[in-house]
Enzyme design. Structure first.
Site, PDB file in Angstrom:
ATOM      1  N   ARG A 247      15.451 113.605-120.005  1.00 59.45           N
ATOM      2  CA  ARG A 247      14.330 112.410-119.483  1.00 59.45           C
ATOM      3  C   ARG A 247      14.365 112.762-117.943  1.00 59.45           C
ATOM      4  O   ARG A 247      13.012 112.565-117.578  1.00 59.45           O
ATOM      5  CB  ARG A 247      14.889 111.119-119.834  1.00 59.45           C
ATOM      6  CG  ARG A 247      14.858 110.844-121.404  1.00 59.45           C
ATOM      7  CD  ARG A 247      15.429 109.478-121.511  1.00 59.45           C
ATOM      8  NE  ARG A 247      15.334 108.879-122.948  1.00 59.45           N
ATOM      9  CZ  ARG A 247      16.309 109.131-123.560  1.00 59.45           C
ATOM     10  NH1 ARG A 247      17.583 109.594-123.225  1.00 59.45           N
ATOM     11  NH2 ARG A 247      16.482 108.757-124.876  1.00 59.45           N
TER      12      ARG A 247
ATOM     13  N   ASP B 139      17.610 101.480-127.511  1.00 64.44           N
ATOM     14  CA  ASP B 139      18.966 101.957-127.613  1.00 64.44           C
ATOM     15  C   ASP B 139      19.658 101.403-128.763  1.00 64.44           C
ATOM     16  O   ASP B 139      20.470 101.787-129.406  1.00 64.44           O
ATOM     17  CB  ASP B 139      19.633 102.542-126.397  1.00 64.44           C
ATOM     18  CG  ASP B 139      18.626 103.411-125.480  1.00 64.44           C
ATOM     19  OD1 ASP B 139      17.928 104.251-126.120  1.00 64.44           O
ATOM     20  OD2 ASP B 139      18.773 103.326-124.486  1.00 64.44           O
TER      21      ASP B 139
ATOM     22  N   ARG C 142      18.656 101.563-132.142  1.00 63.05           N
ATOM     23  CA  ARG C 142      19.176 103.044-132.737  1.00 63.05           C
ATOM     24  C   ARG C 142      20.582 102.825-132.940  1.00 63.05           C
ATOM     25  O   ARG C 142      21.335 103.466-133.755  1.00 63.05           O
ATOM     26  CB  ARG C 142      18.693 103.959-131.597  1.00 63.05           C
ATOM     27  CG  ARG C 142      17.703 104.314-131.736  1.00 63.05           C
ATOM     28  CD  ARG C 142      17.220 105.508-130.788  1.00 63.05           C
ATOM     29  NE  ARG C 142      15.792 105.747-130.747  1.00 63.05           N
ATOM     30  CZ  ARG C 142      14.963 106.492-129.822  1.00 63.05           C
ATOM     31  NH1 ARG C 142      15.467 106.743-128.715  1.00 63.05           N
ATOM     32  NH2 ARG C 142      13.872 107.017-130.065  1.00 63.05           N
TER      33      ARG C 142
ATOM     34  N   HIS D 152      19.406 104.770-119.435  1.00 67.69           N
ATOM     35  CA  HIS D 152      18.534 105.101-120.398  1.00 67.69           C
ATOM     36  C   HIS D 152      18.601 106.751-120.562  1.00 67.69           C
ATOM     37  O   HIS D 152      17.371 107.281-120.026  1.00 67.69           O
ATOM     38  CB  HIS D 152      17.194 104.245-120.455  1.00 67.69           C
ATOM     39  CG  HIS D 152      16.454 104.998-121.879  1.00 67.69           C
ATOM     40  ND1 HIS D 152      16.811 104.664-123.118  1.00 67.69           N
ATOM     41  CD2 HIS D 152      15.325 105.709-121.902  1.00 67.69           C
ATOM     42  CE1 HIS D 152      15.883 105.045-123.944  1.00 67.69           C
ATOM     43  NE2 HIS D 152      14.844 105.934-122.953  1.00 67.69           N
TER      44      HIS D 152
HETATM   45  N1  LIG Z   1      11.856 104.235-122.409  1.00 65.85           N
HETATM   46  C1  LIG Z   1      11.719 104.498-123.471  1.00 65.85           C
HETATM   47  O1  LIG Z   1      12.618 103.797-124.465  1.00 65.85           O
HETATM   48  C2  LIG Z   1      10.749 105.539-123.981  1.00 65.85           C
HETATM   49  C3  LIG Z   1      10.694 105.836-125.171  1.00 65.85           C
HETATM   50  C4  LIG Z   1       9.817 106.790-125.845  1.00 65.85           C
HETATM   51  C5  LIG Z   1       8.853 107.421-124.633  1.00 65.85           C
HETATM   52  N2  LIG Z   1       9.287 107.085-123.555  1.00 65.85           N
HETATM   53  C6  LIG Z   1       8.352 107.735-122.549  1.00 65.85           C
HETATM   54  O2  LIG Z   1       6.954 107.318-122.368  1.00 65.85           O
HETATM   55  C7  LIG Z   1       6.017 108.209-122.075  1.00 65.85           C
HETATM   56  C8  LIG Z   1       5.008 108.231-123.032  1.00 65.85           C
HETATM   57  O3  LIG Z   1       5.427 109.035-124.056  1.00 65.85           O
HETATM   58  P1  LIG Z   1       4.322 109.534-125.263  1.00 65.85           P
HETATM   59  O4  LIG Z   1       5.123 109.838-126.597  1.00 65.85           O
HETATM   60  O5  LIG Z   1       3.540 108.286-125.694  1.00 65.85           O
HETATM   61  O6  LIG Z   1       3.331 110.613-124.429  1.00 65.85           O
HETATM   62  P2  LIG Z   1       1.948 110.913-124.877  1.00 65.85           P
HETATM   63  O7  LIG Z   1       1.634 112.127-124.155  1.00 65.85           O
HETATM   64  O8  LIG Z   1       1.478 110.903-126.285  1.00 65.85           O
HETATM   65  O9  LIG Z   1       1.084 109.901-124.155  1.00 65.85           O
HETATM   66  C9  LIG Z   1       0.745 109.526-122.694  1.00 65.85           C
HETATM   67  C10 LIG Z   1      -0.413 109.164-122.379  1.00 65.85           C
HETATM   68  O10 LIG Z   1      -0.416 108.872-121.133  1.00 65.85           O
HETATM   69  C11 LIG Z   1      -1.750 109.249-120.733  1.00 65.85           C
HETATM   70  N3  LIG Z   1      -1.661 109.613-118.889  1.00 65.85           N
HETATM   71  C12 LIG Z   1      -1.328 110.609-118.439  1.00 65.85           C
HETATM   72  N4  LIG Z   1      -1.557 110.237-117.125  1.00 65.85           N
HETATM   73  C13 LIG Z   1      -2.337 109.025-117.007  1.00 65.85           C
HETATM   74  C14 LIG Z   1      -2.806 108.304-116.118  1.00 65.85           C
HETATM   75  N5  LIG Z   1      -2.466 108.661-114.626  1.00 65.85           N
HETATM   76  N6  LIG Z   1      -3.330 107.225-116.306  1.00 65.85           N
HETATM   77  C15 LIG Z   1      -3.427 106.786-117.368  1.00 65.85           C
HETATM   78  N7  LIG Z   1      -2.900 107.299-118.714  1.00 65.85           N
HETATM   79  C16 LIG Z   1      -2.323 108.393-118.206  1.00 65.85           C
HETATM   80  C17 LIG Z   1      -1.983 110.758-121.344  1.00 65.85           C
HETATM   81  O11 LIG Z   1      -3.276 111.001-121.352  1.00 65.85           O
HETATM   82  C18 LIG Z   1      -1.373 110.349-122.731  1.00 65.85           C
HETATM   83  O12 LIG Z   1      -2.423 109.828-123.387  1.00 65.85           O
HETATM   84  C19 LIG Z   1       6.836 109.369-121.940  1.00 65.85           C
HETATM   85  O13 LIG Z   1       7.181 109.522-120.335  1.00 65.85           O
HETATM   86  C20 LIG Z   1       8.253 109.210-122.711  1.00 65.85           C
HETATM   87  O14 LIG Z   1       9.167 109.947-122.134  1.00 65.85           O
HETATM   88  C21 LIG Z   1       9.936 106.118-123.176  1.00 65.85           C
END
Ligand SMILES: NC(=O)c1ccc[n+]([C@@H]2O[C@H](COP(=O)([O-])OP(=O)(O)OC[C@H]3O[C@@H](n4cnc5c(N)ncnc54)[C@H](O)[C@@H]3O)[C@@H](O)[C@H]2O)c1
Length: 296
Positions: free
Chosen positions: A78, A138, A141, A165
């Site tokens: 991450r 988490d 999970r 995380h």
């Molecule tokens: N904290 C957690 O437990 C957790 C869990 C899962 C995913 N995540 C994180 O969440 C984030 C998103 O994951 P995902 O699978 O949805 O990714 P994804 O690529 O499917 O979706 C991300 C979206 O963000 C958009 N985006 C990018 N730049 C942008 C901006 N400046 N303004 C608005 N939108 C913008 C993209 O167009 C895309 O549609 C990642 O960083 C991932 O690591 C965190």
């Protein structure tokens, strides 16, 4: 994952309106339309709309969830996402606050603890209004892995994950986990519990390897639980990334700790008694988060 989060919020039917925002032209509009076509099928009244980069449509929001940015690919940590996601999260957070000065922000984009810290620095909002989502997922999970090892339904199990995380920083609290009020150590050996803890810590990476990208159902559901706890003033205790100022012996860092969530966001940081080994692991986990914060 943002769309999945909106889907769970709508299905739970506690919010009047959800606005999806994305930078990709037409994408949020499409997701919103697809979700709204579930309204009659799933029986919800939540109105979901989508906009391309137009934050004026989010004006007056009570809660905002930041999921924008790139997810990891198999083999990535991450932490490796920081160079791209820091700029995105900073822009999104400041645009949100401009239109919703009273908003409570839930940060999800990774590396989440560092992104939560960045949102504090960028927006200067009171600490109760910035919440990082990691521990809720988490812990879910962890409970899944425990129920698998115990051969029982997840609803029989309770447990919590605190700390950073990350694959190495999570601290599944096996000592405190219970099956119907009975410590899980009554049913599982210490080596089995260590296996469960390890599988929990790499839970995200396991899914990324299977899916080729980050998971979204459980993350979306976990976020919806946080939003619901705030919107419905539930006073639930959920581990979240929170700015610590002395609690757990940590300062100037956002890391996972149990908090009470209600209409004011984080209403209390709960300090639970940790044993010496758990305290040492939490300190090590926090050092890892600090090292990532230093990259900002
Ligand atoms: N904290 C957690 O437990 C957790 C869990 C899962 C995913 N995540 C994180 O969440 C984030 C998103 O994951 P995902 O699978 O949805 O990714 P994804 O690529 O499917 O979706 C991300 C979206 O963000 C958009 N985006 C990018 N730049 C942008 C901006 N400046 N303004 C608005 N939108 C913008 C993209 O167009 C895309 O549609 C990642 O960083 C991932 O690591 C965190």
């Amino acid at each position: 994952m943002g769309a999945s989060c909106a889907e769970y919020i709508a299905i739970k039917d506690f919010a009047s309106e959800v606005v999806l925002v994305d930078i990709k032209e037409g994408f949020a509009e499409g997701k919103a339309m697809d979700l709204m076509q579930c309204a009659t099928l799933n029986g919800f009244d939540t109105k979901i709309t989508g906009v391309t980069n137009d934050y004026s449509k989010t004006a007056g929001s009570d809660v905002a969830v930041i999921t924008s940015g790139i997810p990891r690919k198999p083999g990535m940590t991450r932490e490796e996402l920081i160079s791209i996601n820091a700029g995105i999260v900073k822009t999104v957070a400041t645009s949100l606050v401009q239109h919703s000065p009273n908003v409570i922000i839930i940060v999800v984009s990774n590396p989440m603890d560092t992104m939560t810290y960045l949102v504090h620095k960028a927006t200067k909002l009171p600490k109760n209004r910035i919440i990082g989502m990691g521990g809720a997922l988490d812990s879910a999970r962890f409970i899944y892995r425990l129920s698998e090892a115990l051969g029982c339904p997840a609803s029989d199990v309770d447990g919590m994950v605190i700390g950073g995380h990350s694959d190495t920083g999570m601290l599944p609290l096996t000592r405190l986990a219970v099956r119907n009020g009975v410590p899980v150590s009554e049913f599982l050996s210490q080596s089995k519990l260590a296996e469960v803890a390890e599988a929990t810590k790499v839970g995200g990476a396991t899914l990324t390897n299977l899916l080729g990208t980050s998971a979204w159902y459980a993350p979306g559901s976990a976020v919806s639980a946080l939003v619901q706890a705030i919107a419905c003033d539930q006073k639930k205790m959920i581990p979240c990334s929170v700015l610590l100022e002395g609690e757990y012996g940590l300062n100037d860092i956002c890391v996972g700790a149990p908090v009470i969530l209600g209409k004011n966001g984080i209403e209390k940081i709960v300090e639970i008694g940790l044993d010496a080994a758990e305290k040492a692991k939490l300190a090590e986990s926090a050092a890892g988060v600090k090292a990532t914060n230093d990259l900002l």
